[in-house]
Write a protein that holds these residues in place. Structure first.
Motif: not given
Length: 380
Positions: A262-279
């Protein structure tokens, strides 16, 4: 006093002892400028070596093996069996040991310790290599005019880097089993900033001050914009690579160009808050690093095309080198992703990091050439 003949032959007057030779002052300035440049080259090599050893420290998970920071006494490694046992017992108190490495013996611990100790020792060595020559140049009045603050700033940034390094390590010793990825990003980013600053100073000292002033008149401001944009995008990509290293984002989704189909793995947004996923999210940090690589490539292409039309031959040469270097680095990145996790090819990841250092030096050299053009070709 006897009279002198009108047509008396006049010989050369004898030189006075200690009389200054014409041009001696200028020659001394050139020699001083050259000596300072050699010193900065040595510092740049040491900083690059520091980055490489730091990369190996990260890849071998050695960064938390020393649990305290002691600027003076910490320069000495364990010298006896009792010292080694003390260091190992301190490591046993960390969450990393309790949760991940409880199987370790003292023999397993020693290699980790040596990597981290070597990394810190290099930091101390760089501080000494910066301070002592700086004092020597200052006492002998060899620092070029206007360069005092610039040379001092290198040491100030180096001291800040040491503090950031401990700030990073401390995050892994308190309520975590690893260092905080964003702190690793700051630590690596500052190292690359120091390296880049040294490169710029080295390039400036490679030409006489009057030559730099003269060259500035021929600069093309639009070209400098595109070179600077490519440099900034490259630095951003380096920072995002640090997040991949900090989250071990290379250890999964080892396919290209898709992430396991897939282009973007579904696991990219598993953390909360959302901004934490980027780090903090390995999937997201890998996704970011994969596709932001297109940004410096695109900007470098525009930079190259603009440099080709500028008439500045050396600018085009370095812009070409940067563009091709980015493609080589991209290839290394893909190879690292595909081969590192299954085969534990640490050397490939290290080569990718060395490539980032070389690329940064290339980008800064290209930007220097468009800021201070050396020669111009007249198109017909």
């Amino acid at each position: 006093m006897s009279k002198r003949a009108i047509f008396e032959e006049v010989g050369a007057a004898p030189e006075k002892p200690g009389a200054a030779t014409p041009g001696a002052a200028d020659a001394a300035k050139v020699a001083a400028r050259r000596a300072v440049r050699v010193w900065l080259i040595l510092l740049a090599v040491l900083v690059a070596l520091m980055v490489v050893v730091g990369g190996l420290t990260r890849l071998t998970d050695s960064g938390l093996s020393i649990t305290e920071w002691n600027l003076v006494m910490g320069a000495l490694p364990p010298l006896s069996a009792a010292d080694w046992n003390t260091a190992f017992e301190a490591y046993k108190t960390t969450d990393e040991f309790k949760l991940e490495n409880s199987w370790m013996t003292l023999a397993d611990f020693r290699p980790l310790f040596w990597w981290e100790w070597g990394h810190r020792f290099l930091g101390r060595l760089i501080g000494v290599v910066w301070l002592l020559p700086l004092l020597w140049f200052a006492v002998r009045r060899m620092i070029p005019r206007g360069w005092g603050l610039r040379l001092v700033s290198v040491g100030v940034l180096g001291g800040l880097q040491g503090a950031v390094g401990w700030w990073m390590v401390w995050s892994g010793l308190s309520a975590r089993v690893d260092v905080a990825p964003y702190r690793l990003m700051v630590h690596l980013g500052l190292a690359f900033l120091i390296f880049g600053l040294l490169c710029w100073f080295i390039f400036q000292l490679g030409r006489a001050e009057w030559a730099l002033l003269q060259a500035r008149r021929a600069r093309v401001d639009g070209l400098r914009f595109w070179g600077g944009a490519a440099l900034a995008a490259l630095f951003l990509q380096i920072l995002l690579g640090a997040l991949v290293a900090g989250t071990d984002g290379w250890a999964g989704w080892n396919t290209w160009p898709l992430m396991d189909g897939v282009f973007m793995a579904p696991e990219v947004s598993t953390l909360s808050p959302a901004w934490a996923n980027h780090f903090e999210n390995p999937a997201m940090t890998q996704f970011q690093h994969r596709w932001t690589a297109l940004l410096p490539l695109g900007l470098a292409l525009v930079f190259l095309l603009r440099a080709g039309r500028s008439g500045h031959r050396r600018s085009k040469t370095w812009a070409t080198a940067l563009f091709h270097g980015l493609w080589v680095q991209a290839g290394l990145g893909v190879a690292t992703l595909l081969l590192l996790a299954p085969n534990d090819m640490i050397w490939l990841a290290l080569l990718h990091q060395i490539g980032a250092l070389a690329l940064l030096a290339l980008a800064i050299r290209a930007q220097f050439e468009v800021s201070y053009p050396g020669e111009q070709k007249i198109s017909v």
